[in-house]
Design a protein around this motif. Structure first.
Motif, PDB file in Angstrom:
ATOM      1  N   ASN A   2      21.610  54.415  74.718  1.00 36.43           N
ATOM      2  CA  ASN A   2      21.449  53.027  75.177  1.00 36.43           C
ATOM      3  C   ASN A   2      20.306  52.301  74.494  1.00 36.43           C
ATOM      4  O   ASN A   2      20.219  51.077  74.582  1.00 36.43           O
ATOM      5  CB  ASN A   2      21.189  52.998  76.689  1.00 36.43           C
ATOM      6  N   VAL A   3      19.389  53.040  73.868  1.00 35.09           N
ATOM      7  CA  VAL A   3      18.254  52.366  73.240  1.00 35.09           C
ATOM      8  C   VAL A   3      18.502  52.265  71.735  1.00 35.09           C
ATOM      9  O   VAL A   3      19.261  53.048  71.157  1.00 35.09           O
ATOM     10  CB  VAL A   3      16.914  53.103  73.508  1.00 35.09           C
ATOM     11  N   ASP A   4      17.838  51.255  71.140  1.00 35.06           N
ATOM     12  CA  ASP A   4      17.992  51.030  69.703  1.00 35.06           C
ATOM     13  C   ASP A   4      16.890  51.771  68.960  1.00 35.06           C
ATOM     14  O   ASP A   4      15.711  51.702  69.346  1.00 35.06           O
ATOM     15  CB  ASP A   4      17.898  49.529  69.393  1.00 35.06           C
ATOM     16  N   ASP A   5      17.262  52.463  67.881  1.00 34.20           N
ATOM     17  CA  ASP A   5      16.258  53.184  67.076  1.00 34.20           C
ATOM     18  C   ASP A   5      15.299  52.212  66.411  1.00 34.20           C
ATOM     19  O   ASP A   5      14.096  52.428  66.371  1.00 34.20           O
ATOM     20  CB  ASP A   5      16.949  54.016  65.996  1.00 34.20           C
ATOM     21  N   VAL A   6      15.847  51.158  65.856  1.00 38.63           N
ATOM     22  CA  VAL A   6      15.000  50.145  65.231  1.00 38.63           C
ATOM     23  C   VAL A   6      15.374  48.811  65.840  1.00 38.63           C
ATOM     24  O   VAL A   6      16.445  48.650  66.407  1.00 38.63           O
ATOM     25  CB  VAL A   6      15.193  50.078  63.699  1.00 38.63           C
ATOM     26  N   GLY A   7      14.482  47.866  65.698  1.00 43.45           N
ATOM     27  CA  GLY A   7      14.785  46.545  66.245  1.00 43.45           C
ATOM     28  C   GLY A   7      13.603  46.043  67.010  1.00 43.45           C
ATOM     29  O   GLY A   7      12.700  46.795  67.360  1.00 43.45           O
ATOM     30  N   GLY A   8      13.593  44.775  67.263  1.00 46.75           N
ATOM     31  CA  GLY A   8      12.451  44.176  67.935  1.00 46.75           C
ATOM     32  C   GLY A   8      12.885  43.390  69.135  1.00 46.75           C
ATOM     33  O   GLY A   8      13.611  43.886  70.012  1.00 46.75           O
ATOM     34  N   PHE A   9      12.484  42.133  69.148  1.00 53.76           N
ATOM     35  CA  PHE A   9      12.743  41.265  70.281  1.00 53.76           C
ATOM     36  C   PHE A   9      14.249  41.119  70.512  1.00 53.76           C
ATOM     37  O   PHE A   9      15.019  40.901  69.582  1.00 53.76           O
ATOM     38  CB  PHE A   9      12.135  39.897  69.969  1.00 53.76           C
ATOM     39  N   CYS A  13      16.215  43.466  71.407  1.00 59.14           N
ATOM     40  CA  CYS A  13      16.862  44.771  71.261  1.00 59.14           C
ATOM     41  C   CYS A  13      16.414  45.679  72.406  1.00 59.14           C
ATOM     42  O   CYS A  13      15.389  45.455  73.038  1.00 59.14           O
ATOM     43  CB  CYS A  13      16.472  45.428  69.937  1.00 59.14           C
ATOM     44  N   SER A  14      17.185  46.733  72.599  1.00 62.13           N
ATOM     45  CA  SER A  14      16.837  47.695  73.655  1.00 62.13           C
ATOM     46  C   SER A  14      15.845  48.708  73.105  1.00 62.13           C
ATOM     47  O   SER A  14      16.151  49.893  72.931  1.00 62.13           O
ATOM     48  CB  SER A  14      18.102  48.364  74.179  1.00 62.13           C
ATOM     49  N   VAL A  15      14.649  48.210  72.828  1.00 66.23           N
ATOM     50  CA  VAL A  15      13.581  49.073  72.328  1.00 66.23           C
ATOM     51  C   VAL A  15      13.274  50.129  73.393  1.00 66.23           C
ATOM     52  O   VAL A  15      13.192  49.822  74.585  1.00 66.23           O
ATOM     53  CB  VAL A  15      12.318  48.230  72.023  1.00 66.23           C
ATOM     54  N   ALA A  16      13.113  51.366  72.949  1.00 63.97           N
ATOM     55  CA  ALA A  16      12.842  52.451  73.898  1.00 63.97           C
ATOM     56  C   ALA A  16      11.433  52.325  74.462  1.00 63.97           C
ATOM     57  O   ALA A  16      10.516  51.848  73.787  1.00 63.97           O
ATOM     58  CB  ALA A  16      12.990  53.797  73.190  1.00 63.97           C
ATOM     59  N   ALA A  17      11.256  52.760  75.702  1.00 62.11           N
ATOM     60  CA  ALA A  17       9.923  52.751  76.323  1.00 62.11           C
ATOM     61  C   ALA A  17       8.986  53.629  75.498  1.00 62.11           C
ATOM     62  O   ALA A  17       9.315  54.788  75.226  1.00 62.11           O
ATOM     63  CB  ALA A  17      10.006  53.261  77.749  1.00 62.11           C
ATOM     64  N   PRO A  18       7.818  53.099  75.098  1.00 66.60           N
ATOM     65  CA  PRO A  18       6.914  53.913  74.267  1.00 66.60           C
ATOM     66  C   PRO A  18       6.536  55.240  74.923  1.00 66.60           C
ATOM     67  O   PRO A  18       6.293  56.227  74.244  1.00 66.60           O
ATOM     68  CB  PRO A  18       5.678  53.006  74.114  1.00 66.60           C
ATOM     69  N   ALA A  19       6.491  55.256  76.256  1.00 65.52           N
ATOM     70  CA  ALA A  19       6.071  56.480  76.948  1.00 65.52           C
ATOM     71  C   ALA A  19       7.193  57.499  77.076  1.00 65.52           C
ATOM     72  O   ALA A  19       6.969  58.604  77.588  1.00 65.52           O
ATOM     73  CB  ALA A  19       5.550  56.123  78.337  1.00 65.52           C
ATOM     74  N   GLY A  20       8.396  57.168  76.603  1.00 68.49           N
ATOM     75  CA  GLY A  20       9.557  58.020  76.837  1.00 68.49           C
ATOM     76  C   GLY A  20       9.356  59.488  76.494  1.00 68.49           C
ATOM     77  O   GLY A  20       9.538  60.367  77.356  1.00 68.49           O
ATOM     78  N   PRO A  21       8.963  59.816  75.249  1.00 66.30           N
ATOM     79  CA  PRO A  21       8.812  61.247  74.911  1.00 66.30           C
ATOM     80  C   PRO A  21       7.787  61.959  75.790  1.00 66.30           C
ATOM     81  O   PRO A  21       7.939  63.146  76.080  1.00 66.30           O
ATOM     82  CB  PRO A  21       8.359  61.200  73.445  1.00 66.30           C
ATOM     83  N   ARG A  22       6.762  61.242  76.248  1.00 64.97           N
ATOM     84  CA  ARG A  22       5.779  61.887  77.130  1.00 64.97           C
ATOM     85  C   ARG A  22       6.354  62.068  78.536  1.00 64.97           C
ATOM     86  O   ARG A  22       6.105  63.074  79.198  1.00 64.97           O
ATOM     87  CB  ARG A  22       4.487  61.058  77.194  1.00 64.97           C
TER      88      ARG A  22
END
Ligand code: FES
Ligand code: FES
Length: 875
Positions: A145-152, A154-163
């Motif tokens: 559901n999240v976009d690997d690349v992209g900005g405003f 786009c479904s940018v992944a939550a930065p904290a996701g991997p943590r």
């Protein structure tokens, strides 16, 4: 035992559960949501099989292999299931995620997918309060559901996701224990009593007990647990520890000891003598002459209680036009009374705080809060400190939903730290969360509507009675807000609103997603549906004919709110989208001939920002190495603001979102921020962040960054715009048993420009799931003022099996009052869900529900009583 492959030398204490043992040996990725086996937040693998570690005796795990979420993978080397949760965006606050990942890891194939059509049963033991489960299902199915690349946009992944998916993200109490002392609360067994004597000597005599606090130790300062930008918004009716207790569960004393267990034992040794006083538990009786007074001794001016001698904390009475004439002129009239229930937030992370003194002797409190700056200021006031001698910070917050816009544990921790000059921690248990933490205000709402033959409203009369319980935290705001956008949504020349929020000796009510609107909207949207039937209009059409349009004022029962503007207007689109989605006829099939089917919809309006100022100051720092850092005071508690702030700054600076770091929710690290409530994360803190980024850009000019540049921005939350939500459902009802099934659920939201579609969809789904819970299942029940529902098992938070998929649609609007055209959304989706379902039940059965929750037994009684007691006016 071996934990994540390493031998653990320590031995558990007799009777200790595996969860607390694992945390004691440093495995802070093992969470606590309930300590009763109900929520799954503590799940670990024991020899490869998932177990709720809070109900496993640690000694039984001797010589066995334990795997926690951190043992499955790391941010740089994710387990396939962890990758799947990141790709699907399968979390919001993330507090439940460790439990899901661990459980799924035992069931998944090599790609991290759980290929089963029985997920409802497999994950029955895992609760999520934030997501509504769709994104978790997607993670288990391996969807991206999240976009690997992209900005405003786009479904940018939550930065904290991997943590988050690896258990590395620290929540409030995920800190090493060191020499921290533990606090425990002794609470009142009486709904109303005066403490005539309190003897702490036996408690203090226990070895390892360091402090016992009673009302003799509490500062002589009255305040409110509710936090708003202006502390004058709430009545000063609360003392840290009081000699009068006003509800069963109120704090009486605090013990601080080496361990929680010892503190609990010491609490049992405190001898308290009470003079039991008469109590009033019914809000109607509370405002009647001669009722026991809850805060009768408080002065009106200083306490800001409207009428202490009538138990009325807040009231609004007013009329525009002539309602009697409007009703007389109407060709169709409907009236009824609706009742809503007490509901608990059920954030998986309970309230908790740890305090200590830093090297300069300043008080530091790390707490699970939505409002760190407002907590800091009030702690300073209570303790008589300068506010720069207090620092409040929040780590990632494990769910809030308004409940953490209260200061419920920080005051106790702060006082204990100041007295002992040692670190002290207080963490509420799930039971304390049910019995002490303010609940959603139950309201009784009477509505009378009149319309002409074409369905145009000629009169609108609303009467609200809100039970704020023993304290008035949020009572005023919830009452006014509840009556505001719900009534202002409809243009009508003749309106009357009477509303009172009253004290009782019930547990306090407080802030909760929707902030009163859901309760009043349940009544108004139900009445409007009935009116549509009277005049023969489809439900969407009567709303089109009567809803405010740009150019109208927002009027309730007095002068219009001039700070509220139509920045944009998506209501017609929302109505069209929901109508069209229901007309498609898709969704689940009807189970059999004994079921009857009906459809319903309801609309809701909400101001995008709370009134009377909501401020945020932000910085954006550009470094010569190309990195960018945002400093903003707002807290992330699953609302997605952290991701949105990164996206907004990346858009302004035209950089990859991955180079942008965020420092937030620390009173030492950022300028003032009113806090994360009222859905202001995007439109206030977000606007401040955008202004700071633009300032940094202006300082940089066209050249490269050669020295550190600090851009500054602020936003003051005015003027405010309005957002709209429409919810539609098709339900099947089984009259013989009262069972209800949602066959189709559709929600249209007017969110302005969508910054992050996946996150916004998740916010809507989560709000709808909470709306569904309140509509159908959830109720904190009381007996003689005492909470009966004290565990998740007794209180039904919707499980995965309970939440149907919701089709989420967005109106196409651009709001010039929000950053890049965006509006706020987290709060609003809750509001129209219950009336939409009630209207569908009415459509299916001819019977109209008047009480929440519409539980199976209530619906059965509705279908089998003649007439329904509350409709009849006899209840
Ligand atoms: S904390 Fe163990 S199941 Fe909830
Ligand atoms: S993300 Fe599941 S409880 Fe918050």
């Amino acid at each position: 035992m071996r934990v994540n492959g390493a031998e653990v030398a320590a031995s558990p204490r007799p009777g200790q559960c595996l969860r607390t043992f694992l945390r004691e040996v440093g495995r802070l990725d093992v969470k606590k949501g309930c300590d009763a086996g109900d929520c799954g937040a503590c799940t670990v693998l024991v020899d490869g099989a998932p177990h709720h570690s809070c109900v496993v005796p640690a000694l039984r795990v001797a010589d066995r292999d334990v795997t926690t979420v951190a043992g499955l993978g790391s941010p740089d080397d994710l387990h396939p299931v962890q990758q799947a949760f990141v790709r699907a965006g399968g979390f919001q606050c993330g507090f439940c995620t460790a439990g899901y990942v661990v459980t799924a890891s035992a069931l998944a194939d090599g790609d991290g997918q759980v290929a089963s059509d029985d997920l409802d049963r497999l994950f029955k033991g895992n609760l999520c309060r934030c997501t509504g489960y769709r994104s978790i299902r997607d993670a288990l199915a391996g969807r991206t559901n999240v976009d690997d690349v992209g900005g405003f946009g786009c479904s940018v992944a939550a930065p904290a996701g991997p943590r988050i998916v690896t258990g590395r993200e620290a929540y409030t109490l995920d800190l090493p224990d060191h020499d921290t002392l533990h606090a425990k609360l002794l609470t009142s067994p009486h709904a109303h009593a005066r403490i005539t004597s309190i003897d702490t000597s036996r408690a203090l005599a226990l070895d390892g007990v360091h402090l016992v606090l009673t009302h003799h130790d509490a500062p002589d300062v009255l305040y409110s647990t509710a936090r708003h930008e202006s502390r004058l918004d709430d009545p000063d009716d609360t003392r840290l520890l009081d000699d009068v207790v006003r509800f069963r569960g109120q704090r009486v004393a605090v013990v601080v000891a080496d361990t929680i267990g010892l503190a609990a034992r010491a609490c049992a040794l405190i001898d308290v003598e009470y003079e039991v006083l008469p109590a009033v538990l019914d809000p109607e009786e509370a405002r009647a002459p001669g009722a026991p007074l809850v805060h009768g001794e408080k002065p009106i001016m200083e306490s800001r209680i409207s009428e202490p001698l009538r138990n009325v904390v807040a009231q609004s009475h007013g009329e525009i036009g002539d309602v009697a004439a409007g009703l007389a002129a109407a060709t169709a009239r409907v009236s009824g009374t609706w009742q809503t229930a007490r509901v608990t937030h059920a954030a998986l992370e309970t309230h908790g705080a740890r305090g200590w003194l830093d090297d300069d002797g300043r008080l530091v409190v790390r707490t699970s809060t939505q409002v760190p700056f407002l907590v800091r200021d009030e702690l300073a006031l209570i303790l008589g400190l300068e506010s720069d001698r207090v620092r409040v910070l929040a780590a990632r917050v494990g769910g809030g939903f308004g409940g953490k816009q209260e200061m419920l544990v920080e005051d106790v921790v702060a006082l204990a730290v100041v007295r002992l000059r040692r670190p002290v921690q207080l963490e509420l248990t799930r039971e304390e969360q049910f019995t002490m933490v303010p609940l959603r205000h139950p309201m009784r709402v009477s509505v009378e509507l009149g319309a002409d033959a074409s369905g145009v409203l000629t009169a609108m009369k609303v009467d609200v009675l809100s039970d704020t319980g023993a304290y008035g935290n949020h009572a005023i705001g919830v009452m006014f807000h509840g009556c505001h956008e719900s009534v202002a949504l409809y243009r009508c020349a003749n309106k009357r609103v009477d509303a009172e929020a009253v004290y009782t000796h019930n547990p306090p009510s407080g802030a909760f997603r929707g902030y009163g609107l859901g309760q009043v909207i349940f009544a108004i949207e139900s009445a409007l549906d009935e009116l549509a039937r009277e005049v023969g209009l489809p439900p969407a059409e009567i709303r089109r004919r009567n809803a405010v349009v740009p150019g109208d004022d927002f009027v309730v029962n007095g002068p219009a709110d001039t700070d509220l503007l139509f920045g944009s207007y998506g209501l017609p689109q929302c109505l069209d989208l929901v109508e069209a989605a229901l007309a498609r006829g898709d969704g689940d099939p009807v189970a059999g001939p004994d079921w009857v089917v009906g459809e319903g919809l309801a609309a809701a309006m909400i101001a995008t920002i709370p009134p009377r100022g909501h401020h945020s100051e932000a910085t954006v720092t550009l470094e010569p190495d190309g990195s960018v850092e945002i400093g903003v005071g707002s807290a992330e508690f699953g609302n997605g603001s952290a991701t949105v702030h990164v996206q907004l700054v990346a858009e302004v600076l035209d950089v990859d979102p991955r180079v942008v770091r965020l420092r937030s929710s620390d009173t030492d690290a950022a300028g003032h921020d009113t806090g994360a409530y009222g859905s202001t994360g995007s439109v206030v803190a977000g606007a401040a962040v955008v202004a700071a980024a633009r300032d940094a850009l202006a300082q940089r000019g066209d050249g490269p960054v050669t020295t550190t540049i600090v851009g500054r921005g602020r936003h003051d939350g005015s003027p405010r715009s309005v957002a709209f939500n429409v919810h539609g459902v098709r339900v099947a009802v089984h009259p013989a048993t009262g069972e209800l099934r949602v066959l189709k659920s559709v929600h249209a939201a007017d969110a302005g420009v969508v910054i992050n579609p996946e996150q916004l969809r998740g916010q809507v789904e989560g709000g709808v799931a909470q709306g569904l819970g309140s509509a159908l299942y959830e109720e904190v029940t009381l007996a003689d003022g005492a909470v009966q529902t004290r565990t998740f098992r007794d209180y039904r938070v919707p499980q995965m099996a309970d939440v149907p998929p919701t089709e989420v649609l967005f109106a196409d609007t651009v709001d010039p009052l929000g950053p890049f055209g965006a509006k706020s959304m987290s709060e609003a989706p809750f509001n129209p869900v219950a009336p939409a379902i009630a209207n569908a039940v009415r459509d299916a059965t001819g019977r109209r529900p008047h009480e929440l929750p519409m539980s199976r037994d209530r619906l059965w009684r509705l279908f089998h009583a003649d007439p329904s007691p509350i409709e009849d006016g006899s209840a």
